[in-house]
Design a protein around this motif. Sequence first.
Motif, mmCIF file in Angstrom:
data_model
loop_
_atom_site.group_PDB
_atom_site.id
_atom_site.type_symbol
_atom_site.label_atom_id
_atom_site.label_comp_id
_atom_site.label_asym_id
_atom_site.label_seq_id
_atom_site.Cartn_x
_atom_site.Cartn_y
_atom_site.Cartn_z
ATOM 1 N N LEU A 152 -0.310 8.316 -12.654
ATOM 2 C CA LEU A 152 -1.748 8.351 -12.703
ATOM 3 C C LEU A 152 -2.490 6.893 -12.494
ATOM 4 C CD1 LEU A 152 -4.478 9.610 -13.071
ATOM 5 C CD2 LEU A 152 -4.111 9.305 -15.587
ATOM 6 N N LEU A 153 -1.734 5.903 -13.330
ATOM 7 C CA LEU A 153 -1.913 4.469 -13.229
ATOM 8 C C LEU A 153 -1.884 3.903 -11.831
ATOM 9 C CD1 LEU A 153 -0.496 3.290 -16.919
ATOM 10 C CD2 LEU A 153 -2.879 3.935 -16.268
ATOM 11 N N PHE A 154 -0.909 4.299 -11.198
ATOM 12 C CA PHE A 154 -0.451 3.958 -9.922
ATOM 13 C C PHE A 154 -1.565 4.439 -8.940
ATOM 14 C CE2 PHE A 154 3.715 2.855 -11.330
ATOM 15 C CZ PHE A 154 3.816 1.692 -10.473
ATOM 16 N N ALA A 155 -2.027 5.737 -9.256
ATOM 17 C CA ALA A 155 -2.943 6.377 -8.513
ATOM 18 C C ALA A 155 -4.382 5.572 -8.609
ATOM 19 C CB ALA A 155 -3.372 7.841 -8.817
ATOM 20 N N PHE A 156 -4.840 5.185 -9.879
ATOM 21 C CA PHE A 156 -5.942 4.298 -10.182
ATOM 22 C C PHE A 156 -5.734 2.882 -9.197
ATOM 23 C CE2 PHE A 156 -6.921 5.859 -14.535
ATOM 24 C CZ PHE A 156 -7.409 7.137 -13.985
ATOM 25 N N GLY A 157 -4.574 2.299 -9.305
ATOM 26 C CA GLY A 157 -4.226 1.262 -8.490
ATOM 27 C C GLY A 157 -4.418 1.525 -7.114
ATOM 28 N N PHE A 158 -4.054 2.480 -6.566
ATOM 29 C CA PHE A 158 -4.246 2.846 -5.033
ATOM 30 C C PHE A 158 -5.824 2.959 -4.707
ATOM 31 C CE2 PHE A 158 -4.830 5.910 -1.684
ATOM 32 C CZ PHE A 158 -4.287 5.238 -0.525
ATOM 33 N N ILE A 159 -6.449 3.564 -5.547
ATOM 34 C CA ILE A 159 -7.863 3.728 -5.312
ATOM 35 C C ILE A 159 -8.463 2.429 -5.465
ATOM 36 C CG2 ILE A 159 -10.059 4.723 -5.998
ATOM 37 C CD1 ILE A 159 -8.484 7.101 -7.381
ATOM 38 N N LEU A 160 -8.318 1.496 -6.374
ATOM 39 C CA LEU A 160 -8.706 0.225 -6.467
ATOM 40 C C LEU A 160 -8.341 -0.655 -5.231
ATOM 41 C CD1 LEU A 160 -10.085 -1.855 -8.161
ATOM 42 C CD2 LEU A 160 -7.897 -2.390 -9.157
ATOM 43 N N PHE A 161 -6.983 -0.381 -4.693
ATOM 44 C CA PHE A 161 -6.713 -1.197 -3.344
ATOM 45 C C PHE A 161 -7.609 -0.816 -2.379
ATOM 46 C CE2 PHE A 161 -2.314 -2.815 -1.845
ATOM 47 C CZ PHE A 161 -2.917 -3.787 -0.805
ATOM 48 N N VAL A 162 -8.051 0.568 -2.116
ATOM 49 C CA VAL A 162 -8.769 0.706 -1.166
ATOM 50 C C VAL A 162 -10.032 0.270 -1.413
ATOM 51 C CG1 VAL A 162 -9.905 3.055 -0.137
ATOM 52 C CG2 VAL A 162 -7.497 3.138 -0.678
ATOM 53 N N ILE A 163 -10.447 0.174 -2.246
ATOM 54 C CA ILE A 163 -11.984 -0.313 -2.676
ATOM 55 C C ILE A 163 -11.961 -1.702 -2.277
ATOM 56 C CG2 ILE A 163 -13.621 -1.098 -4.447
ATOM 57 C CD1 ILE A 163 -12.898 1.603 -5.655
ATOM 58 N N ILE A 164 -10.793 -2.658 -2.694
ATOM 59 C CA ILE A 164 -10.781 -3.958 -2.147
ATOM 60 C C ILE A 164 -10.719 -4.171 -0.598
ATOM 61 C CG2 ILE A 164 -9.336 -6.110 -2.557
ATOM 62 C CD1 ILE A 164 -10.813 -5.307 -5.038
ATOM 63 N N LEU A 190 0.844 -1.199 0.201
ATOM 64 C CA LEU A 190 -0.113 -0.135 -0.002
ATOM 65 C C LEU A 190 0.930 1.266 0.022
ATOM 66 C CD1 LEU A 190 -3.002 0.717 0.057
ATOM 67 C CD2 LEU A 190 -2.786 1.057 2.761
ATOM 68 N N GLY A 191 2.046 1.275 0.717
ATOM 69 C CA GLY A 191 2.652 2.399 0.995
ATOM 70 C C GLY A 191 3.434 2.483 -0.431
ATOM 71 N N PHE A 192 4.151 1.700 -0.945
ATOM 72 C CA PHE A 192 5.088 1.911 -2.130
ATOM 73 C C PHE A 192 4.085 2.319 -3.424
ATOM 74 C CE2 PHE A 192 8.532 -0.215 -0.404
ATOM 75 C CZ PHE A 192 9.538 0.240 -1.185
ATOM 76 N N ILE A 193 2.758 1.730 -3.558
ATOM 77 C CA ILE A 193 1.866 2.142 -4.486
ATOM 78 C C ILE A 193 1.355 3.560 -4.396
ATOM 79 C CG2 ILE A 193 -0.461 1.948 -5.408
ATOM 80 C CD1 ILE A 193 0.033 -1.243 -5.198
ATOM 81 N N LEU A 194 1.189 4.001 -2.897
ATOM 82 C CA LEU A 194 0.763 5.430 -2.594
ATOM 83 C C LEU A 194 1.761 6.380 -3.151
ATOM 84 C CD1 LEU A 194 -1.266 7.268 -1.503
ATOM 85 C CD2 LEU A 194 -0.521 6.815 0.875
ATOM 86 N N TYR A 195 3.047 5.820 -2.574
ATOM 87 C CA TYR A 195 4.251 6.955 -2.728
ATOM 88 C C TYR A 195 4.417 7.269 -4.271
ATOM 89 C CZ TYR A 195 8.964 8.510 -3.141
ATOM 90 O OH TYR A 195 10.238 9.068 -3.516
ATOM 91 N N ARG A 196 4.136 6.223 -5.255
ATOM 92 C CA ARG A 196 4.188 6.415 -6.613
ATOM 93 C C ARG A 196 3.100 7.260 -7.077
ATOM 94 N NH1 ARG A 196 5.741 7.592 -10.985
ATOM 95 N NH2 ARG A 196 6.692 6.250 -12.367
ATOM 96 N N ALA A 197 1.749 7.057 -6.504
ATOM 97 C CA ALA A 197 0.654 7.493 -6.897
ATOM 98 C C ALA A 197 0.613 9.102 -6.680
ATOM 99 C CB ALA A 197 -0.546 6.901 -6.219
ATOM 100 N N ILE A 198 1.299 9.597 -5.642
ATOM 101 C CA ILE A 198 1.225 10.964 -5.249
ATOM 102 C C ILE A 198 1.673 11.751 -6.353
ATOM 103 C CG2 ILE A 198 2.614 12.678 -3.815
ATOM 104 C CD1 ILE A 198 2.589 10.532 -1.501
ATOM 105 N N GLU A 199 2.257 11.485 -7.204
ATOM 106 C CA GLU A 199 2.767 12.445 -8.398
ATOM 107 C C GLU A 199 1.564 12.358 -9.388
ATOM 108 O OE1 GLU A 199 5.822 12.480 -12.005
ATOM 109 O OE2 GLU A 199 6.334 11.146 -10.417
ATOM 110 N N GLY A 200 0.902 11.421 -9.290
ATOM 111 C CA GLY A 200 -0.289 11.272 -10.245
ATOM 112 C C GLY A 200 -1.394 12.215 -9.646
ATOM 113 N N PHE A 201 -1.753 12.122 -8.250
ATOM 114 C CA PHE A 201 -2.551 12.794 -7.864
ATOM 115 C C PHE A 201 -2.387 14.206 -8.045
ATOM 116 C CE2 PHE A 201 -3.750 8.956 -4.985
ATOM 117 C CZ PHE A 201 -4.902 8.878 -5.696
ATOM 118 N N SER A 202 -1.019 14.767 -7.554
ATOM 119 C CA SER A 202 -0.649 16.240 -7.755
ATOM 120 C C SER A 202 -0.866 16.720 -9.075
ATOM 121 C CB SER A 202 0.669 16.317 -7.087
ATOM 122 O OG SER A 202 1.578 15.489 -7.757
#
Length: 671
Positions: A281-293, A38-50
């Motif tokens: 951005l794809l990692f941001a999508f993956g993080f949101i999907l992770f949260v839903i699961i 979760l942490g690694f995906i979120l770290y990479r997803a921060i750039e996508g969110f920003s």
Amino acid sequence: MNIKKISRIEKLKFFSNSNQIIAGIIASFSGVLLFGILGFILYRAIEGFSSYGLKAILGTTDFNIAGTAGEPGTAVSFWMPFTATIITTFIALLIAVPLGIKTSIFLKFRVNKKYQKILRVAVETLAGIPSVIFGLFASQSLKMIVSWFGVSSYSVLNSSIMLAFMILPTIIAMTYDSLQSVDDSLLSNSIALGCTKTKAIYKVHKKAAKSGIIVGVILATGRAIGETMALSMLLQSENDYNQVLSSGNLLAILSSNIKTISVVISTNMFTESSNDTTKSLLFAFGFILFVIIMVLNLVVLRLTRTKKSVKLPKVLLLVKEYYQLFFSKLLLGIEYLFFPSWRKRKIVTENDMIMYIEKRNEEYKLRNIYTWYKFFWEIFSVLLCFVFLAWLSLNIISVGVGAWSSTNSTVFEYTKNTTGQALLNTVLIILVAILIALPISLLTAIYLNEFAKNKIAKKTIFFFLDCLGATPSILFGMFGLLFFIYTLGWTSQGIKGFSLIAGALTVSIVILPSFARSIQLALNEVPNEMRLNALALGSTKSQVVRRVVLPAAITGLATSVVLSIGRILSETAPLYLTAGITGSGQTALVNSGQTLTTRIYAQLTNTNLAESKNVMYESAFLTLLLILVLITIGYYVIPNWRIICLESKFISYKIKTKLQSLLNKNKIATA
């Protein structure tokens, strides 16, 4: 002498406590792993969110991830491809849930116990078939069914049917286990009170197992949401979400080939237009999907903890009420046509309907109709399930044998991008993954089953394992890409390459939850009396585990290893992201390489359709053959190993005695 005895006892206690501590630390590794992913995906997803903005990702309805002129797009709504995921999943559940429940009831209550294992093995075979083989089957053979409705094979409808049969084994297994856990006296008591067997099954036994059934449906939902590689072989459009979804035309939606969220992630990860911003951005999508699961897993935890009966949503209760009313009126129509003496009875109000049903129950007129109605759907579900399995298997075998025997077959070649090299790569990944996952899973299972006394800690570790088990494999692949390649650079080309070792390490994480769970169940089957007797003789807890429990559970452990190998064979998405889909001239763990399943997926880019079809079926046949061999070993050879050894010794003895008697006769004749 007493001092020596005391010191020896203290040493034994020290080693026992040390082993327990080590096992506990390794068992908590599942939690560390979950938060690490979760942490690694979120770290990479921060750039996508920003870069794109949270509002653009979660608050818009347009989607254009590619953009124009090589620039990343600005319309990046998460909800549009996720809506496609929900539609596909909902249709799949609509097919799989009734089929799975009816099949489980048939296996539990209608089949003799000695045949139940054979049918369960068939279901396990369906569960072990790789998703890319389902995708291949759906694109080549299942299209004959959807074509009747005027729908293309590359469509949401075809994908949903395929997905339904992929999640069907999960629903069957969970429902069957839930029915098994219910006390059989409920059924016998209901029958003794005047209920028919069928009515007791559905109104009492099934109702008591409702929580477990709902848990199975939710777990199947998680798998359907995260399915990637099979759907990516069928769904290929991502530019007309608004046009398709806003039309409101059900046929247009079912005939479209809009991508789901997991397909969007996998297909855009390595395209020519994807840059670091797009990947974030794809990692941001993956993080949101992770949260839903994870939310789905929390729902499962809540359902398994509650002691109250699970209430159906109001919508489902309304559907159930209308269904019962329709069924009752259908029966009334049958009576009106075939039984003239009852034609005068009129049903106007709801009370009339209730009185009608009660009277028919008293006269035993509805009981046989209800039994035959339920039994018909059970037979239909079982036949559909096993006909699909037979159709898929025969299709892969018939076409695969032809592809294997053709002159262009590369099964016995070990050069770059050949089926032989893919088989060798698959074996290497299996060996490395099992060597890594086995000790971790074994110590985790030992701690949970033998040492864990704190219920909260035990439930927490089980929750972490279940969360990891329900995590879509594409997210494991994203973590493996981030950690083993982008961070550690464990490839021959640094952070820009792929490697078999990264794929093996990622797959070892994928199989860890199910591996630990299956070993824990094997340990739990060892009778507790064996532990108590060993402890009474002065053995420590560690000695009991090492010398009594593990030898007694060796059959279950071996079966767990075999089934985990089958799980590795069926994985595609993690290996696609970490090991790559193109081979290397030299087979090595630090080089990229195709496996049997990624070789099937790699043929989607092959312009030679005849060659790609032969390669796909050749690899699929080899994979299916390996899975069938593994399931046979796991369910028949290992449990009956001692009997097989005795039979082989007896046969060899008979052969030796026969040969000896023939030699003696020859000696007498020559003399």
